[in-house]
Design a protein around this motif. Structure first.
Motif, short mmCIF file in Angstrom:
data_model
loop_
_atom_site.label_atom_id
_atom_site.label_comp_id
_atom_site.label_asym_id
_atom_site.label_seq_id
_atom_site.Cartn_x
_atom_site.Cartn_y
_atom_site.Cartn_z
N ARG A 7 0.83 -1.21 0.00
CA ARG A 7 0.00 0.00 0.00
C ARG A 7 0.85 1.24 0.00
O ARG A 7 2.02 1.24 0.42
N ALA A 9 0.28 4.98 1.58
CA ALA A 9 -0.66 5.54 2.57
C ALA A 9 -0.35 7.00 2.87
O ALA A 9 0.01 7.34 3.99
N PRO A 10 -0.48 7.87 1.89
CA PRO A 10 -0.10 9.27 2.12
C PRO A 10 -1.08 10.02 3.01
O PRO A 10 -2.27 9.71 3.01
N SER A 11 -0.56 10.99 3.74
CA SER A 11 -1.41 11.92 4.48
C SER A 11 -1.56 13.16 3.59
O SER A 11 -0.55 13.74 3.21
N GLU A 43 -4.62 8.79 4.28
CA GLU A 43 -4.66 8.89 5.75
C GLU A 43 -5.02 10.32 6.14
O GLU A 43 -4.15 11.15 6.41
N TYR A 186 -3.36 8.00 14.98
CA TYR A 186 -2.65 7.55 13.78
C TYR A 186 -2.11 6.11 13.82
O TYR A 186 -2.44 5.29 12.98
N VAL A 190 -3.42 2.85 11.41
CA VAL A 190 -2.52 2.21 10.45
C VAL A 190 -2.55 0.69 10.66
O VAL A 190 -2.65 -0.08 9.69
N ARG A 204 7.83 2.08 3.25
CA ARG A 204 7.54 3.48 3.55
C ARG A 204 8.81 4.20 3.98
O ARG A 204 9.86 3.57 4.17
N HIS A 208 9.21 6.62 9.70
CA HIS A 208 8.24 5.80 10.44
C HIS A 208 8.88 4.67 11.25
O HIS A 208 8.17 3.88 11.87
N1 GLU Z 1 0.51 8.56 6.35
C1 GLU Z 1 1.90 8.38 6.57
C2 GLU Z 1 2.67 9.47 5.89
O1 GLU Z 1 2.19 10.10 4.96
C3 GLU Z 1 2.42 7.05 6.08
C4 GLU Z 1 2.04 5.93 6.93
C5 GLU Z 1 2.57 4.60 6.55
O2 GLU Z 1 3.04 4.43 5.40
O3 GLU Z 1 2.48 3.68 7.37
O4 GLU Z 1 3.80 9.72 6.24
#
Ligand code: GLU
Length: 462
Positions: A7, A9-11, A43, A186, A190, A204, A208
């Protein structure tokens, strides 16, 4: 082997730039390389900072680059009910507890810990334990929910980029997983999503890494195995700082507008943190068949616009003239140029000199729009000694029976013989008059791509 599911998963809290989109490229490529599934998850739980505009840039950028999600986009804000459900489950298992500590109390605790030279963390005041009496519940305070992190042992995982990472649970405090109004936080969302979406590989940014042990503990509390993790090193800008909007990074979509080819962008980004032997230039298909997690770079990669332009130029050159002409059309219409059937040949002639579609469009436009010859070059090349030759060339071109390269080449040769000039003495002024500058591909080819009438008319201005 089970089906690979990855995946992005951008914010949507800022415009995604090249560093962010690389975090989409690798999971996409890994899914494609393994006949797996690529999921897009937005996200957006930080409602104060998330914007629709930022979502649009994500969607548009991915579409431009051809990174089509197999599932999604899923929006976390639409999954709140599901998170509440899982929260309830954890509560029923005694894996979470309410904490009534006020912000002031938390601040005081932090200050105290800093003063004692300790790492600031929640001290477990409200964590229930056998034989422990909890403080009296303050009236009118809505509690947060904290996750009961294990107090001993280590959390470890074999990161595909960083190798074995081990964190002692003693270093982790009890994470807030629901705010006083009940909205989940958050790290919790996730994990729920990665479980529900059956993610096998989380690829990612390494910002993180610190969240990962906390997330793994939540996976464990829910009786689930965590995915395989690959944490990508940062992308630095040309000054060596972390790429970010604040220090000048452009939105991904800006590169489309600047005339970059999506396949070149993918090629460039792919190499920014991954390698396949010494291969520098490759197609999207090659990339997708080669990509693996074993050749990810371990150190930060640095963005280099000159290199990106070079990669773009290589891809541009490799396109057929027909393909190029269809790609350059939108850029031509921005310049108010209505192309005609000469376009593919013009593109074919000029493609070696251009590194972007914008540059190509500018070049092409000189065949369709009047040019303003560079005044210095005009004075330098269109001189009393070249004028008679230009005029002779114009006269012969005007009566030419055929309008093709061999005919034009013969006419040029004849003019040179008659005037006793060398090729550059004629070619330079003619180029300046026709296209505005003395640097062009070969003269006969350039002349042949003007209409006969237009070539003659431009040369009459000598
Ligand atoms: N939403 C997070 C971000 O944009 C990424 C989270 C993830 O990949 O687990 O930095």
């Amino acid at each position: 082997m089970s089906l690979v599911r990855t995946r992005f998963a951008p914010s949507p809290t800022g415009f995604i730039h090249l560093g962010n989109i690389r975090s989409a490229l690798y999971p996409w490529a890994f899914a494609k390389a393994n006949q797996g599934v690529f999921i897009l998850r937005i996200e957006d739980t930080d409602q104060d900072r998330s914007t629709q505009e930022a979502v649009d840039v994500i969607l548009q950028g991915m579409k431009w680059l051809g990174m089509r999600p197999d599932e999604g986009p899923f929006y976390q804000m639409q999954r709140i009910k599901r998170y509440q459900e899982v929260l309830e489950l954890l509560r029923s298992q005694g894996a979470v507890y309410p904490c009534y500590m006020s912000i002031q109390e938390l601040d005081a605790l932090r200050d105290q810990q800093i003063e004692n030279k300790e790492k600031p963390k929640y001290d477990g005041t409200w964590r229930p334990q056998e034989g422990k009496t909890l403080p009296p519940i303050p009236p009118g305070v809505q509690p947060v929910l904290r996750f009961k992190n294990p107090t001993d042992g280590v959390v470890s995982w074999m990161d595909k980029v960083k190798g074995l990472i081990e964190i002692s649970n003693e270093e982790l405090d009890d994470l807030v997983i629901a705010r006083p109004d009940g909205t989940p936080t958050y790290n919790f969302c996730v994990v729920v999503d990665d479980i529900d979406m059956e993610i096998t590989h989380v690829i990612r940014g390494d910002d993180h890494v610190n969240n990962t042990p906390r997330q793994i503990n939540i996976f464990k509390a829910l009786g689930r195995q965590h995915p395989i993790y690959a944490h990508l090193p940062t992308v630095l800008n040309e000054q060596g700082e972390k790429l970010s909007k604040r220090n000048g990074a452009k939105a991904v979509t800006a590169y489309e507008a600047q005339g970059y080819l999506p396949e070149a962008m993918i090629n460039y980004l792919a190499r920014l943190g991954w390698s396949h032997g010494d291969d520098e230039i490759f197609s999207v298909e090659q990339f997708l068949s080669w990509f693996d997690l074993d050749h990810l770079g371990k150190s930060a990669a640095q963005f280099d616009e000159v290199k990106l332009k070079w990669v773009n130029a290589q891809h541009l050159k490799a396109l057929s003239k027909e393909e190029l002409s269809s790609r350059v059309k939108p850029f031509l219409s921005e310049l108010g140029v209505e192309p005609d059937p000469r376009l593919p040949d013009i593109c074919g002639l000029l493609k070696d000199r251009c590194d972007t579609l914008v540059a190509l469009a500018q070049w092409v436009s000189v065949f369709y729009k009047p040019v303003e010859p560079n005044p210095e070059e005009l004075i330098k090349h269109v001189t009393e000694s070249s004028k008679p030759a230009i005029s002779m060339l114009k006269d012969q071109l005007e009566v030419a029976q055929n309008w093709d390269v061999p005919t034009i080449a013969l006419i040029i040769k004849d003019v040179l013989t008659q005037t006793n000039l060398k090729m550059p003495q004629l070619a330079m002024p003619v180029r300046v008059l026709l296209v505005g500058t003395s640097q062009t591909p070969s003269l006969d080819a350039v002349i042949s791509l003007f209409t006969q009438k237009e070539a003659v008319q431009r040369l009459s201005k000598a």
